[in-house]
Design a protein around this motif. Structure first.
Motif, short mmCIF file in Angstrom:
data_model
loop_
_atom_site.label_atom_id
_atom_site.label_comp_id
_atom_site.label_asym_id
_atom_site.label_seq_id
_atom_site.Cartn_x
_atom_site.Cartn_y
_atom_site.Cartn_z
N PRO A 67 0.81 -1.23 0.00
CA PRO A 67 0.00 0.00 0.00
C PRO A 67 0.84 1.28 0.00
CG PRO A 67 -0.89 -1.59 1.57
CD PRO A 67 0.43 -2.13 1.12
N ILE A 68 1.89 1.33 0.83
CA ILE A 68 2.70 2.55 0.88
C ILE A 68 3.53 2.70 -0.39
CG2 ILE A 68 4.67 1.46 2.06
CD1 ILE A 68 3.34 5.04 2.60
N ILE A 69 3.93 1.58 -1.00
CA ILE A 69 4.67 1.64 -2.27
C ILE A 69 3.77 2.23 -3.36
CG2 ILE A 69 5.62 0.23 -4.13
CD1 ILE A 69 6.78 -1.62 -2.01
N ILE A 70 2.52 1.79 -3.39
CA ILE A 70 1.59 2.30 -4.40
C ILE A 70 1.32 3.80 -4.20
CG2 ILE A 70 -0.79 2.17 -5.23
CD1 ILE A 70 -0.69 -0.83 -4.69
N ILE A 71 1.13 4.20 -2.95
CA ILE A 71 0.86 5.62 -2.67
C ILE A 71 2.05 6.48 -3.07
CG2 ILE A 71 0.55 7.29 -0.80
CD1 ILE A 71 -1.17 5.21 0.62
N MET A 72 3.26 6.07 -2.70
CA MET A 72 4.45 6.85 -3.04
C MET A 72 4.66 6.90 -4.55
SD MET A 72 5.57 7.96 -0.17
CE MET A 72 7.24 8.51 -0.52
N THR A 73 4.35 5.81 -5.24
CA THR A 73 4.50 5.78 -6.69
C THR A 73 3.49 6.70 -7.36
OG1 THR A 73 5.30 3.49 -6.59
CG2 THR A 73 4.55 4.30 -8.73
N LEU A 74 2.25 6.69 -6.86
CA LEU A 74 1.23 7.58 -7.42
C LEU A 74 1.61 9.04 -7.24
CD1 LEU A 74 -2.10 5.84 -6.31
CD2 LEU A 74 -1.19 6.03 -8.63
N LEU A 75 2.14 9.39 -6.08
CA LEU A 75 2.58 10.77 -5.85
C LEU A 75 3.74 11.14 -6.77
CD1 LEU A 75 2.42 10.90 -1.94
CD2 LEU A 75 0.82 11.92 -3.56
N ALA A 76 4.63 10.17 -7.02
CA ALA A 76 5.76 10.44 -7.92
C ALA A 76 5.30 10.59 -9.36
CB ALA A 76 6.78 9.30 -7.81
N VAL A 77 4.28 9.83 -9.76
CA VAL A 77 3.75 9.94 -11.12
C VAL A 77 3.19 11.34 -11.37
CG1 VAL A 77 1.86 9.15 -12.61
CG2 VAL A 77 3.31 7.49 -11.44
N ASN B 94 -4.55 6.49 -10.34
CA ASN B 94 -5.34 6.13 -9.16
C ASN B 94 -6.60 5.36 -9.55
OD1 ASN B 94 -5.71 6.65 -6.10
ND2 ASN B 94 -7.67 7.26 -6.97
N TYR B 95 -7.21 5.73 -10.67
CA TYR B 95 -8.40 5.02 -11.16
C TYR B 95 -8.06 3.57 -11.48
CZ TYR B 95 -12.25 3.70 -14.22
OH TYR B 95 -13.31 3.04 -14.82
#
Length: 310
Positions: free
Chosen positions: A223-233, A297-298
């Motif tokens: 979960p934290i990997i996905i969140i950090m990746t989305l913010l980086a995108v 995110n979608y």
């Protein structure tokens, strides 16, 4: 209604006071400047009446400021460089940060782990100007340490600041060296929050360290990997100006591999003084970043609702 609001306010006033400095910062530096995006559609000319008067009365030019980015020979180069570098930063930064966090969490000597963590965290606080001089001390033609090492092995000295061949690797290495310690802190904190009984049960079942990482640590970090990746995108169309300007020392022969949107806009602004053009570039980056975050995110929400950012 008003009485209920004041009761809630009084009950949470300590927490609200803690949030106040951050809220004021965002208001002053993130929300109020949004009004200035009007300059992206104007031929902005500053007058003695002040910024707001100039902004309102400047000539409307529609989408002409955006053409500066797309109607030049460098448009493809700067877009390609910005995207490819950021993709490399996201992927390699994620892998290295998670790996470093796992290694630090496995150190039995916690005092030594703190020492390593502090040492790897320190480069994050150095300005790119200082990092640029560090790089120059290694890559200088006459007195660079790297050329001295090459000379020791009988290899001719290289003009690093005139040859673009190796600079994609140099920039990626410098970025990771400076940022990996900071990025790993988030993952390290998440690892330390994992229930230790899970690892104890795995050890009783005979699981090796690698198996524990693969079956416990990485799934719980997802979960934290996905969140950090989305913010980086969301920042994939932004480039770290200091990295691409200070480290290569603004060498013209390296523009093919070091010129990105931010450096291109800065040089254009320095040459022409067109504030509207630089505002248009910033608005373009923000809109593209917003769209990419929403789309990413979608997709994540469709695959795993609990892992989505919102």
């Amino acid at each position: 209604m008003a009485g209920s609001f004041f009761r809630r306010f009084n009950r949470n006033k300590v927490l609200l006071l803690m949030v106040l400095p951050g809220a004021v910062w965002f208001l002053c530096f993130s929300y109020l400047p949004l009004v200035g995006t009007i300059a992206a559609f104007k031929e902005y000319r500053f007058s003695r009446h002040g910024f707001w008067y100039s902004l309102i009365h400047s000539k409307n030019v529609g989408w002409d400021n955006f053409k500066f980015l797309f109607n030049t020979d460098a448009a493809l180069t700067i877009t390609r460089n910005t995207l490819l570098y950021n993709i490399a930063f996201i992927v390699l930064g994620l892998v290295c940060s998670v790996a470093l966090a796992i290694l630090l969490s496995e150190l039995a000597n916690k005092k030594l782990a703190k020492l390593y963590q502090t040492g790897m965290f320190l480069p994050y606080f150095l300005s790119w100007v200082i990092v640029g001089y560090f790089a120059f001390s290694f890559l200088s033609m006459d007195r660079g340490l790297l050329n001295h090492i090459l000379g020791y092995f009988g290899v001719d000295s290289m003009q690093w600041y005139s040859d673009p061949t190796y600079w994609p690797y140099i920039l990626i290495f410098v970025y990771l060296w400076k940022s990996i310690g900071y990025s790993s802190v988030v993952y390290l904190a998440s690892i330390l929050g994992i229930d230790k009984s899970l690892y104890e049960a795995a050890m009783i079942d005979g699981a090796s360290k690698l198996q524990q990482v693969r079956n416990i640590t990485l799934p719980l970090l997802k979960p934290i990997i996905i969140i950090m990746t989305l913010l980086a995108v969301g920042k994939i169309f932004y480039a770290d100006f200091g990295l691409f300007y200070q480290v290569p020392r603004d060498s013209g022969t390296l523009y093919s591999v070091t010129n990105v949107i931010d450096t291109y806009v800065y040089r254009g602004l320095k040459t022409t003084g067109e504030i509207g053009m630089s505002t248009a570039a910033g608005l373009y980056q923000s809109v593209v970043g917003f769209v990419l975050v929403m789309v990413s995110n979608y997709v994540v929400r469709k695959l795993d609702k609990d892992s989505a950012l919102f």
